[in-house]
Design a protein around this motif. Structure first.
Motif, mmCIF file in Angstrom:
data_model
loop_
_atom_site.group_PDB
_atom_site.id
_atom_site.type_symbol
_atom_site.label_atom_id
_atom_site.label_comp_id
_atom_site.label_asym_id
_atom_site.label_seq_id
_atom_site.Cartn_x
_atom_site.Cartn_y
_atom_site.Cartn_z
ATOM 1 N N PRO A 1 7.742 16.725 -8.671
ATOM 2 C CA PRO A 1 8.704 15.618 -8.634
ATOM 3 C C PRO A 1 9.720 15.694 -7.506
ATOM 4 N N VAL A 2 10.143 16.885 -7.148
ATOM 5 C CA VAL A 2 11.122 16.986 -6.061
ATOM 6 C C VAL A 2 10.561 16.379 -4.783
ATOM 7 N N GLY A 3 9.266 16.550 -4.562
ATOM 8 C CA GLY A 3 8.649 16.019 -3.358
ATOM 9 C C GLY A 3 8.318 14.539 -3.439
ATOM 10 N N TRP A 4 8.033 14.027 -4.642
ATOM 11 C CA TRP A 4 7.553 12.653 -4.721
ATOM 12 C C TRP A 4 8.553 11.654 -5.292
ATOM 13 N N ASN A 5 9.755 12.062 -5.656
ATOM 14 C CA ASN A 5 10.696 11.147 -6.307
ATOM 15 C C ASN A 5 11.002 9.913 -5.474
ATOM 16 N N VAL A 6 11.121 10.071 -4.154
ATOM 17 C CA VAL A 6 11.430 8.925 -3.306
ATOM 18 C C VAL A 6 10.304 7.909 -3.363
ATOM 19 N N MET A 7 9.064 8.381 -3.218
ATOM 20 C CA MET A 7 7.931 7.459 -3.281
ATOM 21 C C MET A 7 7.820 6.826 -4.660
ATOM 22 N N ALA A 8 8.042 7.580 -5.720
ATOM 23 C CA ALA A 8 7.967 7.038 -7.073
ATOM 24 C C ALA A 8 8.948 5.883 -7.244
ATOM 25 N N ARG A 9 10.151 6.030 -6.715
ATOM 26 C CA ARG A 9 11.150 4.959 -6.819
ATOM 27 C C ARG A 9 10.733 3.740 -6.001
ATOM 28 N N ALA B 1 7.990 1.874 -7.928
ATOM 29 C CA ALA B 1 8.559 1.194 -9.088
ATOM 30 C C ALA B 1 9.356 -0.031 -8.666
ATOM 31 N N ALA B 2 10.076 0.063 -7.550
ATOM 32 C CA ALA B 2 10.856 -1.082 -7.073
ATOM 33 C C ALA B 2 9.951 -2.231 -6.649
ATOM 34 N N ALA B 3 8.824 -1.904 -6.011
ATOM 35 C CA ALA B 3 7.891 -2.945 -5.603
ATOM 36 C C ALA B 3 7.283 -3.643 -6.823
ATOM 37 N N ILE B 4 6.919 -2.884 -7.828
ATOM 38 C CA ILE B 4 6.376 -3.473 -9.052
ATOM 39 C C ILE B 4 7.419 -4.356 -9.720
ATOM 40 N N ALA B 5 8.661 -3.880 -9.801
ATOM 41 C CA ALA B 5 9.733 -4.661 -10.419
ATOM 42 C C ALA B 5 9.967 -5.971 -9.684
ATOM 43 N N ALA C 1 -4.832 14.189 -11.010
ATOM 44 C CA ALA C 1 -4.707 12.998 -11.840
ATOM 45 C C ALA C 1 -3.447 13.054 -12.696
ATOM 46 N N LEU C 2 -3.165 14.215 -13.257
ATOM 47 C CA LEU C 2 -1.956 14.361 -14.076
ATOM 48 C C LEU C 2 -0.697 14.182 -13.241
ATOM 49 N N ALA C 3 -0.687 14.755 -12.043
ATOM 50 C CA ALA C 3 0.479 14.600 -11.172
ATOM 51 C C ALA C 3 0.634 13.143 -10.731
ATOM 52 N N LEU C 4 -0.486 12.496 -10.397
ATOM 53 C CA LEU C 4 -0.440 11.092 -10.004
ATOM 54 C C LEU C 4 0.112 10.235 -11.139
ATOM 55 N N ALA C 5 -0.293 10.517 -12.362
ATOM 56 C CA ALA C 5 0.203 9.759 -13.507
ATOM 57 C C ALA C 5 1.709 9.924 -13.668
ATOM 58 N N GLU C 6 2.203 11.138 -13.466
ATOM 59 C CA GLU C 6 3.644 11.360 -13.579
ATOM 60 C C GLU C 6 4.396 10.607 -12.485
ATOM 61 N N LEU C 7 3.870 10.642 -11.271
ATOM 62 C CA LEU C 7 4.502 9.924 -10.159
ATOM 63 C C LEU C 7 4.548 8.417 -10.435
ATOM 64 N N LEU C 8 3.462 7.867 -11.017
ATOM 65 C CA LEU C 8 3.361 6.418 -11.192
ATOM 66 C C LEU C 8 3.928 5.913 -12.515
ATOM 67 N N GLN C 9 4.350 6.798 -13.394
ATOM 68 C CA GLN C 9 4.824 6.349 -14.704
ATOM 69 C C GLN C 9 5.951 5.318 -14.616
ATOM 70 N N PRO C 10 6.985 5.520 -13.783
ATOM 71 C CA PRO C 10 8.046 4.506 -13.729
ATOM 72 C C PRO C 10 7.524 3.135 -13.319
ATOM 73 N N HIS D 1 0.819 -1.199 0.000
ATOM 74 C CA HIS D 1 0.000 0.000 0.000
ATOM 75 C C HIS D 1 0.857 1.255 0.000
ATOM 76 N N PHE D 2 0.492 2.182 -0.879
ATOM 77 C CA PHE D 2 1.115 3.508 -0.886
ATOM 78 C C PHE D 2 -0.005 4.548 -0.869
ATOM 79 N N GLY D 3 -0.169 5.232 0.264
ATOM 80 C CA GLY D 3 -1.098 6.342 0.349
ATOM 81 C C GLY D 3 -0.402 7.621 -0.077
ATOM 82 N N ILE D 4 -1.017 8.354 -0.994
ATOM 83 C CA ILE D 4 -0.359 9.520 -1.592
ATOM 84 C C ILE D 4 -1.130 10.774 -1.205
ATOM 85 N N PRO D 5 -0.588 11.612 -0.327
ATOM 86 C CA PRO D 5 -1.282 12.843 0.074
ATOM 87 C C PRO D 5 -1.370 13.828 -1.098
#
Length: 416
Positions: free
Chosen positions: A287-295, A298-302, A326-335, A275-279
């Motif tokens: 991206p500066v704020g969410w890069n850690v969560m994005a990685r 992506a690591a969990a999916i991999a 929605a657009l920001a969420l898509a960018e965060l989840l793209q990787p 589970h990842f809850g995204i405020p």
């Protein structure tokens, strides 16, 4: 060229109408490409992405999408939200006006009921699980009109409207066809049809075969399913096999609706999900704020974990921020999405933004996981299995069902 054209104000609505035809063996696809997106499918649904627009802009967008696609013999379905979100009246008025540029005056047969999801129409008014729609949390959170009286809503945009009450509708297809002819001869532009059961919608659909003209059909997934069932089955050709899955499933809940939050909570309680809850504040930070969560996602999916990523609900959330979030969420989840073996997205804006971020602009629809929950494959270089769902309905078991179907599909592809 498509035989049926479906115009919708969001992606999930477009998909859950078109999949009704796919279930009957007709090749069906949904697209959100501004230009193109056409293919050889018998049924093409187009997401106009107009749910958040003001009435004038939503109407203009529908007219612009319809005008270049008009041709003789085309059957037109205007998908509207079963709880009247967005600008369905203005969109329908523009659709009728545009259609009449090349055809005689058209009649819109309006039946937004979707009994399988608790939406019915009685006395021309929409009800949710038996109660007035106006009393529901959905209406309190988001509505465009003063009430859910379809006659008043349509007359309010200049469409002369008649009502087919439930007792008359249950006189059978012949009575319904006669009511449609009478409404057209009386210069009505819309006929609102009461419907309390799936059988009522099927009666409306069977009347089509008795008519000398083709109305514009207006409704949600319920009427679309009835119209599809009234047609002869098709023979959809088999699709190419998928490449081997690369990662776990990415399950995304971008909707704030109560049904979606309850389903997510239930799925997490069952276990087996990361589970990842995204405020929302994190998404606003960029991206500066969410890069850690994005990685991390992506690591969990991999690592072949199934991930549930969900925008956290905040008291007094501003729904006008839905599209930017929605657009920001898509960018965060793209990787993560680029590595996923399958994708589930709740909320039309969320699904469209995430798939567009992956370079996808259309989905070939195959079947339903549950009523109003279509399953398909993205079209293009990467064929990704995708399930989409509108935010406002669905039981608490839906995410479990989606996970099971996606995993079963991927195993079938691997074994083939």
């Amino acid at each position: 060229m498509p035989r049926w054209l479906i115009l919708a104000d969001d992606l999930t609505g477009a998909a859950d109408c078109a999949v009704a035809f796919a279930r009957r063996g007709h090749a069906a696809a949904v697209t959100w490409a501004e230009n193109g997106g056409e293919a050889d499918e018998a049924v093409l649904a187009i997401d106009a992405d107009s749910r958040r627009l003001i009435a004038r802009d939503a109407a203009d967008r529908h007219a612009a999408l319809l005008r270049p696609r008009l041709r003789p013999g085309l059957a037109l379905y205007k998908k509207i939200d079963s709880t009247l979100r967005g600008q369905p009246a203005a969109e329908l008025a523009a659709t009728l006006t545009t259609l009449e540029e090349c055809r005689p005056p058209a009649l819109a047969v309006v039946a937004p009921a979707f009994p399988d999801t608790g939406r019915t129409t009685e006395g021309g008014r929409i009800r949710l699980n038996g109660a007035p729609l106006e009393d529901s949390p959905l209406w309190a959170r988001e509505h465009s009109y003063a009430n859910a009286d379809l006659y008043a809503v349509l007359e309010g945009v200049g469409l002369p409207t008649a009502l087919l009450p439930l007792a008359a509708l249950r006189g059978g297809p012949e009575a319904v066809a006669a009511a449609m002819r009478h409404a057209l001869s009386a210069r009505c532009r819309a006929l609102v049809c009461d419907s309390a059961t799936t059988s009522d919608l099927e009666t409306i659909a069977r009347a089509r075969g008795l008519l000398e003209f083709e109305p514009v059909w207006v409704g949600s997934g319920g009427l679309a399913a009835a119209l599809a069932s009234a047609e002869q089955p098709g023979q959809d050709p088999p699709l190419p096999r998928l490449p081997a899955a690369r990662g776990g499933l990415l399950l995304v809940v971008g909707s704030l609706a109560e049904a979606s939050r309850a389903a997510a909570d239930h799925a997490l309680a069952q276990g087996g999900l990361r589970h990842f809850g995204i405020p929302p504040a994190l998404l606003h930070a960029g991206p500066v704020g969410w890069n850690v969560m994005a990685r991390e996602i992506a690591a969990a999916i991999a690592a072949r974990e199934d991930v549930l990523a969900m925008i956290e609900a905040e008291p007094g959330a501003d729904l006008r921020q839905g599209a930017p979030l929605a657009l920001a969420l898509a960018e965060l989840l793209q990787p993560a999405a680029s590595q996923a073996g399958g994708l589930f997205a709740t909320g039309g804006e969320t699904a469209r933004a995430l798939l567009s971020r992956l370079g996808v602009q259309s989905i070939r629809l195959l079947e339903e996981v549950a009523p109003g929950v279509p399953f398909g494959l993205t079209r293009g270089a990467r064929r990704l299995p995708v399930v989409t769902k509108a935010g406002g309905f669905g039981d608490t078991e839906i995410i479990r069902h989606v996970r099971h179907r996606l995993h079963a599909w991927l195993q079938e592809e691997t074994a083939a």
